[in-house]
Design a protein around this motif. Structure first.
Motif, PDB file in Angstrom:
ATOM      1  N   THR A  92       0.815  -1.206   0.000  1.00 25.81           N
ATOM      2  CA  THR A  92       0.000   0.000   0.000  1.00 25.81           C
ATOM      3  C   THR A  92       0.850   1.257   0.000  1.00 25.81           C
ATOM      4  O   THR A  92       1.874   1.321   0.681  1.00 25.81           O
ATOM      5  N   PRO A  93       0.422   2.264  -0.759  1.00 24.82           N
ATOM      6  CA  PRO A  93       1.046   3.580  -0.617  1.00 24.82           C
ATOM      7  C   PRO A  93       0.595   4.209   0.696  1.00 24.82           C
ATOM      8  O   PRO A  93      -0.397   3.787   1.301  1.00 24.82           O
ATOM      9  N   GLN A  94       1.334   5.200   1.126  1.00 22.29           N
ATOM     10  CA  GLN A  94       0.930   5.965   2.307  1.00 22.29           C
ATOM     11  C   GLN A  94       0.211   7.230   1.849  1.00 22.29           C
ATOM     12  O   GLN A  94       0.774   8.049   1.138  1.00 22.29           O
ATOM     13  N   TYR A  95      -1.064   7.339   2.247  1.00 24.03           N
ATOM     14  CA  TYR A  95      -1.856   8.524   1.943  1.00 24.03           C
ATOM     15  C   TYR A  95      -2.228   9.203   3.259  1.00 24.03           C
ATOM     16  O   TYR A  95      -2.867   8.581   4.113  1.00 24.03           O
ATOM     17  N   ASN A  96      -1.858  10.451   3.418  1.00 22.75           N
ATOM     18  CA  ASN A  96      -2.229  11.210   4.624  1.00 22.75           C
ATOM     19  C   ASN A  96      -1.900  10.442   5.906  1.00 22.75           C
ATOM     20  O   ASN A  96      -2.711  10.340   6.827  1.00 22.75           O
ATOM     21  N   TRP A  97      -0.699   9.866   5.921  1.00 24.27           N
ATOM     22  CA  TRP A  97      -0.175   9.143   7.079  1.00 24.27           C
ATOM     23  C   TRP A  97      -0.953   7.864   7.390  1.00 24.27           C
ATOM     24  O   TRP A  97      -0.981   7.403   8.531  1.00 24.27           O
ATOM     25  N   SER A  98      -1.603   7.304   6.400  1.00 21.70           N
ATOM     26  CA  SER A  98      -2.293   6.035   6.602  1.00 21.70           C
ATOM     27  C   SER A  98      -2.210   5.227   5.317  1.00 21.70           C
ATOM     28  O   SER A  98      -1.583   5.638   4.345  1.00 21.70           O
ATOM     29  N   PHE A  99      -2.849   4.063   5.322  1.00 17.57           N
ATOM     30  CA  PHE A  99      -2.842   3.224   4.127  1.00 17.57           C
ATOM     31  C   PHE A  99      -4.050   3.552   3.255  1.00 17.57           C
ATOM     32  O   PHE A  99      -4.899   4.361   3.616  1.00 17.57           O
ATOM     33  N   SER A 100      -4.134   2.935   2.090  1.00 22.18           N
ATOM     34  CA  SER A 100      -5.124   3.343   1.091  1.00 22.18           C
ATOM     35  C   SER A 100      -6.541   2.899   1.453  1.00 22.18           C
ATOM     36  O   SER A 100      -6.757   1.832   2.037  1.00 22.18           O
ATOM     37  N   ALA A 125       6.141   5.714   0.086  1.00 19.95           N
ATOM     38  CA  ALA A 125       5.715   7.115   0.087  1.00 19.95           C
ATOM     39  C   ALA A 125       6.864   7.953  -0.450  1.00 19.95           C
ATOM     40  O   ALA A 125       7.954   7.446  -0.727  1.00 19.95           O
ATOM     41  N   MET A 126       6.613   9.241  -0.593  1.00 18.43           N
ATOM     42  CA  MET A 126       7.660  10.138  -1.075  1.00 18.43           C
ATOM     43  C   MET A 126       8.774  10.294  -0.039  1.00 18.43           C
ATOM     44  O   MET A 126       9.899  10.631  -0.386  1.00 18.43           O
ATOM     45  N   ARG A 127       8.460  10.025   1.227  1.00 13.92           N
ATOM     46  CA  ARG A 127       9.480  10.017   2.276  1.00 13.92           C
ATOM     47  C   ARG A 127       9.289   8.728   3.073  1.00 13.92           C
ATOM     48  O   ARG A 127       9.152   7.668   2.502  1.00 13.92           O
ATOM     49  N   GLU A 128       9.296   8.836   4.394  1.00 12.91           N
ATOM     50  CA  GLU A 128       9.073   7.645   5.208  1.00 12.91           C
ATOM     51  C   GLU A 128       7.625   7.179   5.067  1.00 12.91           C
ATOM     52  O   GLU A 128       6.709   7.996   5.017  1.00 12.91           O
ATOM     53  N   SER A 129       7.443   5.860   5.017  1.00 10.85           N
ATOM     54  CA  SER A 129       6.093   5.335   4.808  1.00 10.85           C
ATOM     55  C   SER A 129       5.641   4.419   5.935  1.00 10.85           C
ATOM     56  O   SER A 129       4.668   3.680   5.786  1.00 10.85           O
ATOM     57  N   ASP A 130       6.312   4.454   7.077  1.00  5.16           N
ATOM     58  CA  ASP A 130       5.983   3.517   8.144  1.00  5.16           C
ATOM     59  C   ASP A 130       4.636   3.800   8.793  1.00  5.16           C
ATOM     60  O   ASP A 130       4.036   2.920   9.408  1.00  5.16           O
ATOM     61  N   ARG A 131       4.113   5.020   8.652  1.00  8.35           N
ATOM     62  CA  ARG A 131       2.808   5.323   9.260  1.00  8.35           C
ATOM     63  C   ARG A 131       1.681   4.530   8.607  1.00  8.35           C
ATOM     64  O   ARG A 131       0.681   4.222   9.255  1.00  8.35           O
ATOM     65  N   ALA A 132       1.823   4.215   7.332  1.00  4.59           N
ATOM     66  CA  ALA A 132       0.808   3.385   6.663  1.00  4.59           C
ATOM     67  C   ALA A 132       0.751   2.012   7.308  1.00  4.59           C
ATOM     68  O   ALA A 132      -0.336   1.456   7.539  1.00  4.59           O
ATOM     69  N   ALA A 133       1.917   1.454   7.614  1.00  4.99           N
ATOM     70  CA  ALA A 133       1.964   0.143   8.263  1.00  4.99           C
ATOM     71  C   ALA A 133       1.386   0.206   9.670  1.00  4.99           C
ATOM     72  O   ALA A 133       0.677  -0.708  10.102  1.00  4.99           O
ATOM     73  N   VAL A 134       1.671   1.297  10.373  1.00  2.22           N
ATOM     74  CA  VAL A 134       1.146   1.462  11.730  1.00  2.22           C
ATOM     75  C   VAL A 134      -0.381   1.448  11.714  1.00  2.22           C
ATOM     76  O   VAL A 134      -1.026   0.883  12.608  1.00  2.22           O
ATOM     77  N   GLY A 135      -0.983   2.047  10.693  1.00  5.00           N
ATOM     78  CA  GLY A 135      -2.442   2.041  10.585  1.00  5.00           C
ATOM     79  C   GLY A 135      -3.005   0.687  10.216  1.00  5.00           C
ATOM     80  O   GLY A 135      -4.107   0.310  10.654  1.00  5.00           O
TER      81      GLY A 135
END
Length: 197
Positions: A92-100, A125-135
């Motif tokens: 998943t990409p990271q959108y607005n600090w979450s997953f799609s 993500a364009m930078r760090e994408s770990d917030r998507a995984a956290v969600g």
């Protein structure tokens, strides 16, 4: 006593359907590495763009969905595909600090097909994408899915993009993420072996 010679299927769920997406390229990159490192498993890409699912209403997601009883043909088709897998890699990409949203919708359409199956997570993500995984983590845990570590969080910023903003060369640009991916898939392989013993 007969033993099955079929290899366990690990589905790579591409959780991105927006125009210009790079999810299919990342899935192909991950599958190429996994195929080489884990020949005992069968890796299959499942693109959510090929399984359009409606947003939930009482008609599309009646209470019996949780028991695997579906009335909508789109859900029945998706269920039949997911049910063949023994484990998953969610991409998943990271959108607005979450997953799609499309991935959340796909997960919510089913229940028993996910239950107790190992899973890994690949985000970008364009930078760090770990917030998507956290969600995504608590949702998979709710479905009793053991989640492999480490999580694969890819920086897909400008330095790895081509002139059309696609990925330039994942095989070269993402080489630094290969050990993390191999470790995560190795955990999935170990969990599957443990379940079958």
């Amino acid at each position: 006593m007969k033993f099955s010679t079929m290899k366990p299927i690990v589905q790579l769920i591409v959780g991105s359907t927006r125009p210009g997406r790079v999810g299919p390229s990342i899935a192909s990159w991950a599958k190429t590495i996994a195929d080489k490192q884990f020949p005992e498993l069968d890796f299959e890409i499942v693109d959510l763009a090929d399984y359009p699912l409606p947003l939930p209403t009482f008609e599309t997601q009646p209470p019996k969905n949780a028991a695997g009883v579906y009335t909508q043909p789109e859900t029945q088709r998706f269920s039949a595909k997911v049910a063949t897998a023994s484990a998953f890699l969610f991409l998943t990409p990271q959108y607005n600090w979450s997953f799609s949203a499309v991935l959340k919708n796909a997960i919510d359409h089913l229940c028993v097909e996910w239950n107790d199956k190992p899973a890994g997570i690949i985000t970008w993500a364009m930078r760090e994408s770990d917030r998507a995984a956290v969600g995504l983590l608590p949702i998979l845990e709710c479905l009793r899915m053991p989640v492999a570590r480490p999580l694969v969080a890819i920086n897909a910023g400008f330095t790895v993009r081509d002139e059309k903003f696609g990925l330039r060369d994942p095989a070269t640009d993402f080489v630094g993420y290969e050990p993390t991916l191999i470790e995560a898939v190795g955990q999935i392989a170990a969990l599957l072996k443990e379940k079958s013993s």
